[in-house]
Every structure is written in C-alpha cells, then in structure tokens.
Motif scaffolding. Structure first.
Motif, PDB file in Angstrom:
ATOM      1  N   MET A   1       0.982  -1.032  -0.073  1.00  0.00           N
ATOM      2  CA  MET A   1      -0.044   0.016  -0.195  1.00  0.00           C
ATOM      3  C   MET A   1       0.835   1.174   0.106  1.00  0.00           C
ATOM      4  SD  MET A   1      -3.115   1.071   2.545  1.00  0.00           S
ATOM      5  CE  MET A   1      -2.100   1.213   3.934  1.00  0.00           C
ATOM      6  N   THR A   2       0.759   2.408  -0.924  1.00  0.00           N
ATOM      7  CA  THR A   2       1.362   3.502  -0.943  1.00  0.00           C
ATOM      8  C   THR A   2       1.086   4.164   0.489  1.00  0.00           C
ATOM      9  OG1 THR A   2       1.089   3.418  -3.394  1.00  0.00           O
ATOM     10  CG2 THR A   2       1.829   5.502  -2.069  1.00  0.00           C
ATOM     11  N   LEU A   3       2.331   4.702   1.002  1.00  0.00           N
ATOM     12  CA  LEU A   3       2.339   5.683   2.112  1.00  0.00           C
ATOM     13  C   LEU A   3       1.821   6.717   1.880  1.00  0.00           C
ATOM     14  CD1 LEU A   3       6.034   4.840   3.606  1.00  0.00           C
ATOM     15  CD2 LEU A   3       3.620   4.045   4.577  1.00  0.00           C
ATOM     16  N   LYS A   4       0.845   7.592   2.496  1.00  0.00           N
ATOM     17  CA  LYS A   4       0.286   8.665   2.502  1.00  0.00           C
ATOM     18  C   LYS A   4       0.336   9.756   3.406  1.00  0.00           C
ATOM     19  CE  LYS A   4      -3.683  11.142   0.357  1.00  0.00           C
ATOM     20  NZ  LYS A   4      -5.011  10.928  -0.347  1.00  0.00           N
ATOM     21  N   SER A   5       0.848  10.862   3.372  1.00  0.00           N
ATOM     22  CA  SER A   5       0.877  11.844   4.618  1.00  0.00           C
ATOM     23  C   SER A   5      -0.239  12.766   4.800  1.00  0.00           C
ATOM     24  CB  SER A   5       2.076  12.980   4.288  1.00  0.00           C
ATOM     25  OG  SER A   5       2.326  13.796   5.325  1.00  0.00           O
ATOM     26  N   PHE A   6      -0.473  13.303   5.878  1.00  0.00           N
ATOM     27  CA  PHE A   6      -1.761  14.127   6.257  1.00  0.00           C
ATOM     28  C   PHE A   6      -1.401  15.576   5.535  1.00  0.00           C
ATOM     29  CE2 PHE A   6       1.042  15.198   9.770  1.00  0.00           C
ATOM     30  CZ  PHE A   6       1.178  16.685   9.981  1.00  0.00           C
ATOM     31  N   ILE A   7       0.037  15.691   5.136  1.00  0.00           N
ATOM     32  CA  ILE A   7       0.151  16.804   4.359  1.00  0.00           C
ATOM     33  C   ILE A   7       0.036  16.602   2.819  1.00  0.00           C
ATOM     34  CG2 ILE A   7       2.216  18.402   3.637  1.00  0.00           C
ATOM     35  CD1 ILE A   7       3.406  18.053   6.460  1.00  0.00           C
ATOM     36  N   ASP A   8      -0.579  17.372   2.087  1.00  0.00           N
ATOM     37  CA  ASP A   8      -0.983  17.427   0.630  1.00  0.00           C
ATOM     38  C   ASP A   8       0.580  17.187   0.058  1.00  0.00           C
ATOM     39  OD1 ASP A   8      -2.424  17.023  -1.482  1.00  0.00           O
ATOM     40  OD2 ASP A   8      -2.455  18.925  -1.982  1.00  0.00           O
ATOM     41  N   VAL A   9       0.894  16.081  -0.656  1.00  0.00           N
ATOM     42  CA  VAL A   9       1.884  15.999  -1.371  1.00  0.00           C
ATOM     43  C   VAL A   9       1.665  15.689  -2.747  1.00  0.00           C
ATOM     44  CG1 VAL A   9       4.371  14.571  -1.706  1.00  0.00           C
ATOM     45  CG2 VAL A   9       3.551  15.337   0.387  1.00  0.00           C
ATOM     46  N   HIS A  10       1.839  16.420  -3.848  1.00  0.00           N
ATOM     47  CA  HIS A  10       1.556  16.165  -5.289  1.00  0.00           C
ATOM     48  C   HIS A  10       2.300  15.008  -5.850  1.00  0.00           C
ATOM     49  CE1 HIS A  10       0.914  16.814  -9.597  1.00  0.00           C
ATOM     50  NE2 HIS A  10       0.125  17.392  -9.530  1.00  0.00           N
ATOM     51  N   PRO A  11       1.818  14.057  -6.661  1.00  0.00           N
ATOM     52  CA  PRO A  11       2.316  13.045  -7.156  1.00  0.00           C
ATOM     53  C   PRO A  11       3.643  13.118  -7.975  1.00  0.00           C
ATOM     54  CG  PRO A  11      -0.005  12.572  -7.549  1.00  0.00           C
ATOM     55  CD  PRO A  11       0.239  14.042  -6.940  1.00  0.00           C
ATOM     56  N   ASP A  12       3.764  14.516  -8.280  1.00  0.00           N
ATOM     57  CA  ASP A  12       5.078  14.903  -9.073  1.00  0.00           C
ATOM     58  C   ASP A  12       5.980  15.360  -8.051  1.00  0.00           C
ATOM     59  OD1 ASP A  12       4.159  13.950 -11.621  1.00  0.00           O
ATOM     60  OD2 ASP A  12       3.308  15.765 -12.155  1.00  0.00           O
ATOM     61  N   SER A  13       5.657  15.486  -6.793  1.00  0.00           N
ATOM     62  CA  SER A  13       6.831  16.071  -5.911  1.00  0.00           C
ATOM     63  C   SER A  13       7.917  15.231  -5.826  1.00  0.00           C
ATOM     64  CB  SER A  13       6.195  16.279  -4.432  1.00  0.00           C
ATOM     65  OG  SER A  13       7.169  16.829  -3.718  1.00  0.00           O
ATOM     66  N   HIS A  14       9.252  15.755  -5.487  1.00  0.00           N
ATOM     67  CA  HIS A  14      10.185  14.905  -5.462  1.00  0.00           C
ATOM     68  C   HIS A  14      10.259  14.295  -4.006  1.00  0.00           C
ATOM     69  CE1 HIS A  14      13.154  16.042  -8.906  1.00  0.00           C
ATOM     70  NE2 HIS A  14      11.860  15.765  -9.300  1.00  0.00           N
ATOM     71  N   PHE A  15       9.558  15.107  -3.118  1.00  0.00           N
ATOM     72  CA  PHE A  15       9.684  15.052  -1.728  1.00  0.00           C
ATOM     73  C   PHE A  15       8.513  14.107  -1.054  1.00  0.00           C
ATOM     74  CE2 PHE A  15      12.039  19.044  -2.821  1.00  0.00           C
ATOM     75  CZ  PHE A  15      13.318  18.273  -3.010  1.00  0.00           C
ATOM     76  N   GLU A 272      18.037   4.350   2.582  1.00  0.00           N
ATOM     77  CA  GLU A 272      16.864   3.727   2.776  1.00  0.00           C
ATOM     78  C   GLU A 272      15.972   4.065   1.676  1.00  0.00           C
ATOM     79  OE1 GLU A 272      19.143   2.920   6.126  1.00  0.00           O
ATOM     80  OE2 GLU A 272      18.856   4.778   5.345  1.00  0.00           O
ATOM     81  N   ALA A 273      15.792   5.432   1.416  1.00  0.00           N
ATOM     82  CA  ALA A 273      14.638   5.916   0.433  1.00  0.00           C
ATOM     83  C   ALA A 273      14.936   5.316  -0.889  1.00  0.00           C
ATOM     84  CB  ALA A 273      14.750   7.464   0.411  1.00  0.00           C
ATOM     85  N   LEU A 274      16.165   5.050  -0.993  1.00  0.00           N
ATOM     86  CA  LEU A 274      16.629   4.861  -2.506  1.00  0.00           C
ATOM     87  C   LEU A 274      16.610   3.013  -2.522  1.00  0.00           C
ATOM     88  CD1 LEU A 274      19.663   6.916  -3.004  1.00  0.00           C
ATOM     89  CD2 LEU A 274      17.635   7.159  -4.249  1.00  0.00           C
ATOM     90  N   GLU A 275      16.653   2.258  -1.762  1.00  0.00           N
ATOM     91  CA  GLU A 275      16.503   0.784  -1.816  1.00  0.00           C
ATOM     92  C   GLU A 275      15.621   0.170  -2.643  1.00  0.00           C
ATOM     93  OE1 GLU A 275      18.087  -2.701  -1.075  1.00  0.00           O
ATOM     94  OE2 GLU A 275      19.076  -0.861  -0.611  1.00  0.00           O
ATOM     95  N   PRO A 276      14.286   0.819  -2.604  1.00  0.00           N
ATOM     96  CA  PRO A 276      13.194   0.155  -3.655  1.00  0.00           C
ATOM     97  C   PRO A 276      13.462   0.405  -5.022  1.00  0.00           C
ATOM     98  CG  PRO A 276      12.277   1.605  -1.947  1.00  0.00           C
ATOM     99  CD  PRO A 276      13.661   1.731  -1.888  1.00  0.00           C
ATOM    100  N   PHE A 277      14.662   1.231  -5.323  1.00  0.00           N
ATOM    101  CA  PHE A 277      15.297   1.460  -6.664  1.00  0.00           C
ATOM    102  C   PHE A 277      16.518   0.819  -6.997  1.00  0.00           C
ATOM    103  CE2 PHE A 277      12.458   4.720  -5.049  1.00  0.00           C
ATOM    104  CZ  PHE A 277      11.333   4.578  -5.919  1.00  0.00           C
ATOM    105  N   GLN A 402      11.244   7.103  -9.892  1.00  0.00           N
ATOM    106  CA  GLN A 402       9.796   6.770 -10.224  1.00  0.00           C
ATOM    107  C   GLN A 402       9.209   5.686  -9.249  1.00  0.00           C
ATOM    108  OE1 GLN A 402       7.464   9.247 -11.648  1.00  0.00           O
ATOM    109  NE2 GLN A 402       6.163   7.739 -10.215  1.00  0.00           N
ATOM    110  N   GLY A 403       8.431   6.012  -8.382  1.00  0.00           N
ATOM    111  CA  GLY A 403       7.852   4.647  -7.784  1.00  0.00           C
ATOM    112  C   GLY A 403       6.370   4.529  -8.418  1.00  0.00           C
ATOM    113  N   ASN A 404       5.525   3.835  -7.632  1.00  0.00           N
ATOM    114  CA  ASN A 404       4.275   3.579  -7.792  1.00  0.00           C
ATOM    115  C   ASN A 404       3.368   4.694  -7.209  1.00  0.00           C
ATOM    116  OD1 ASN A 404       1.650   2.646  -8.751  1.00  0.00           O
ATOM    117  ND2 ASN A 404       1.591   0.870  -7.230  1.00  0.00           N
ATOM    118  N   GLY A 405       3.075   5.777  -8.277  1.00  0.00           N
ATOM    119  CA  GLY A 405       2.012   6.892  -7.687  1.00  0.00           C
ATOM    120  C   GLY A 405       2.841   7.798  -6.803  1.00  0.00           C
TER     121      GLY A 405
END
Length: 422
Positions: A1-15, A272-277, A402-405
C-alpha cells in the motif's frame, strides 16, 4: 500500500513520504540554522520535533544531534539511529491514526515551514572531498578524445576506482553563481602558455555520497560493511575548465581546472529511501580483487537530466538524460578502495562519483563528450549553439526515482556562470 501523508503531497513532488531527505535551513535570515526533512512543499524542523520529546527511541532519546547547525553529529550515529529517525518522522507525517503532529496546531506551527520561505544551507560540514572516475562510458570517451581510440581506457581503470582529492573549501550550495576561472592553457606555436579566462568551461553530471560514521586511521573498511558508512546521496556538478585541466593535469592530475567550484544539491536522499530502486550494477571484467568483491553489486535506478538555460531564455534546453545505474564502480567499492590504504573518512565527507555518462549520445554527462571537445557544436532546443558554456548560462541538474504513484527525488542542482574577474 502506498504511504500517504496528512500533508498534501503532489504525485510529481520529489519529496514524498517515501523520501524524507535531510537538509539544513533557516526559517528567516536572523534565525539559527536547524536540521529538517523535506515533505512536499514543506520543511519539517527536527529540532522542534526533538524539543517536543518525540524522538524517544533508545539511540535518539537523549541525543543533541537535531539541535546542531549541520548534520554531522547525526551522521556519526550510524544506520541504526538513521532508521529510528526515519521511522519516527514517517509515522508522525503519515495520514493514518497518528494524531501527535497532525492534530497539534501549536506543534505544526512550530515545526512546519513553507519551502519557499526558508533559506537552504549546505547540509553538512564537509571536511574532505574526493571525486571518483567511475563511469566506463565517460572514461572511454575522454580517453578517445585525448589519446585516440586504440587504447582509450588505461588497464588499471578496470582494477580500481580511480579518484582525485578535490577542494572542500569550494563546495557550493545549489543556486550559487560560478565565476569563470582564469588559468593557464596550451601555448600556440612558440608563444608562452595562454593565461586568461577559461575558454572551455564545462559542467559534469555527477552524484555524491555523504559519509556517515567513517573509519579510524589505519583501519580499512571491509566491503561487506561499507554500505553502512554511507548516509545518502546528493546531486553534484563538478564544474571543469577543460583547457586549464588539459594543460596542467600531467603528471599529477586535476588542480586549478577543478578547484574553483563544485555545486551540490541541498537535500540528502538516504539509502533507505533509494533501496526500492536498487538494480544490478554492470558486470565487471576482469573480476575485482577480493577486497573489492561484493556479495551482490548494485546501483540505483535514478533518472538524471541536465538543462542549459542561456541568458534571456525562459526555459532551459535538455542536453543530457542519463542514469546513476550506468556507473561501473559501485558506492561501496569506491568507499572501500578509498580506505584500503588506511585512509580515514569522517562524518560529512563527500565522495563524488565522477561524470555519469551512458552508452548513447543523449546520455553523455558533459559538454566535453557532447561536443567532442568542441569539434561538434551542440544545438540547443531554443536555437542557441554551444561548444562549451558561455557567460550567463545556467546549468540545471535534476534527479528522480519513479515509484508507484510517488517519486523519490533530489530536487535540482543549479549554477549560473558569471564573467571572469578582470
């Protein structure tokens, strides 16, 4: 399941919440620098989070690491502490049933700052800087340009990650202008060597590793433990004066052709953030010596892009699309070879990869290759033509996975060329 923040993060955001890169910032000109992570269009102040007692895991509970003006103390704690911090920050920013930050208006006001209102600083105090030469395509092209196609890559290159020690004092934050350097270059005929502004100023598309705990003097790092000494990666532009470099580099290597400026991006993306890639590294032939032999060699699928934006143009022109995965020598191999003679690395040291070039013309990582040392001028999309960089040109490097979403990105690494001083 894709992690989601309570802060609005656009899918194109790098962060994204999957990223959470670390940096150092000031909320205002007169305020102290503090450590933060990027989330969408915001920066989370980790000193406010620590001050609220929310880093309560054993390794971080009593640490002062988030009350510093650089990441060095945090870098020295090592991977277990980095994982603890990441888990806490990800939990606090998540959109699940975690109200600690989401429902505390006072804490949100103290800890969340709009990205466009803060001043970003160098993320670490960089005591030493080494630049490697780890792209086979780049090595082959440079060798062909300067020595001919018969034997473009020296035999030793396939046995060790070659590097030179750079100048840490001229490492600059993205957005800092670069003054065109002056120096000597080849004489014409019987005349003395030329001295004046560089006529062959170039960018180099690179990335760089930020060292974590380091190692003691005299104690080399084992290849199986090397990854734990690497905190994360930044984008890097190792600006190069090719004419100065070509005249001075024999027999001792780069000097003034490199030391006038090296630009890095402000956000450090963790391993850690790069490991999925993670992806397989290129096959190495001949097989590396035992001290460089990894159980499994890997790189990361990081799409890289370079734009040149001439003065007066609203948009840049894409000149390069490359990828971190093209590197022949991996990050652990670079670090291990660096320490193999007992050299000690320290928290915050910067290890550049060298220019990252791919197998085709569109993926070449510098103008030296793209224009074949100025012999084949490059036509930009906006109608301009370049052999090398001209005054007022802005170079914009970006990198992203680029991840899934979602994306795990580095933002940009930029610099603009100013005329040489008289």
């Amino acid at each position: 399941m894709t992690l989601k923040s309570f802060i609005d993060v656009h899918p194109d955001s790098h962060f994204s919440l999957q990223n959470l890169p670390y940096g150092v910032f000031k909320p205002g000109k007169e305020q102290k620098a503090r450590i933060g992570v990027a989330i969408g269009e915001y920066v989370l102040d980790l000193s406010a989070i620590a001050g609220a007692g929310l880093f309560n895991e054993p390794l971080l509970k009593d640490s002062e690491c988030f009350f510093q003006n650089s990441l060095n103390m945090f870098l020295a704690l090592g991977r277990p502490a980095w994982k603890e911090a990441r888990a806490t920050i990800q939990r606090l920013l998540s959109g699940t049933d975690e109200p600690t930050l989401r429902d505390n208006a006072s804490l949100r006001e103290r800890s969340l700052f709009s990205m466009d209102q803060v001043e970003l600083l160098l993320p670490a105090a960089i005591g030493d800087y080494t630049d490697f030469f780890s792209s086979m395509h780049h090595a082959k092209n440079c060798g062909t340009i300067f020595r001919g196609p018969e034997n473009p890559i020296p035999v030793n290159w396939f046995h060790l990650p070659i590097a030179y020690h750079g100048r840490a004092s001229s490492i600059l934050l993205s957005g800092t202008d670069i003054i065109r350097p002056r120096g000597q270059s080849f004489p014409v005929g019987n005349s003395p060597p030329y001295f004046g502004p560089s006529l062959k100023l170039d960018f180099e598309l690179e990335m760089a590793a930020i060292v974590g705990p380091g190692n003691e003097l005299g104690k080399p790092v084992d290849i199986d433990k090397a990854e734990d000494l690497i905190f994360g990666l930044v984008l890097m532009n190792d600006w190069s004066a090719r004419d100065i470099q070509a005249w001075e580099y024999q027999p001792l290597g780069p000097f003034l052709g490199k030391s006038f400026g090296t630009t890095i991006s402000p956000w450090i993306v963790t391993l850690e953030a790069l490991e999925p890639f993670a992806c397989d590294a290129p096959k190495q032939e001949p097989h590396p010596l035992p001290y460089l032999t990894e159980k499994k060699s890997k790189n990361y699928d990081i799409a890289l892009e370079v734009q040149i934006k001439p003065t007066g143009h609203k948009e840049g022109s894409v000149v390069t699309k490359s990828n971190f995965k093209y590197l022949y020598w991996t990050l652990p191999q670079q670090l291990v070879h660096h320490t193999s003679n007992g050299c000690n690395l320290r928290p915050g040291d910067l290890l550049g990869t060298g220019t990252i070039s791919g197998p085709d013309r569109e993926s070449l990582g510098c103008l030296l290759e793209l224009t074949w040392n100025g012999q084949k001028p490059l036509s930009l999309q906006n109608g301009a033509v370049r052999k090398f960089l001209e005054d007022e040109d802005e170079v914009i490097i970006s990198g992203c996975c680029q991840g899934n979403g979602y994306k795990v990105g580095f933002g940009t690494c930029t610099g603009r060329i100013l005329p040489a001083l008289l």
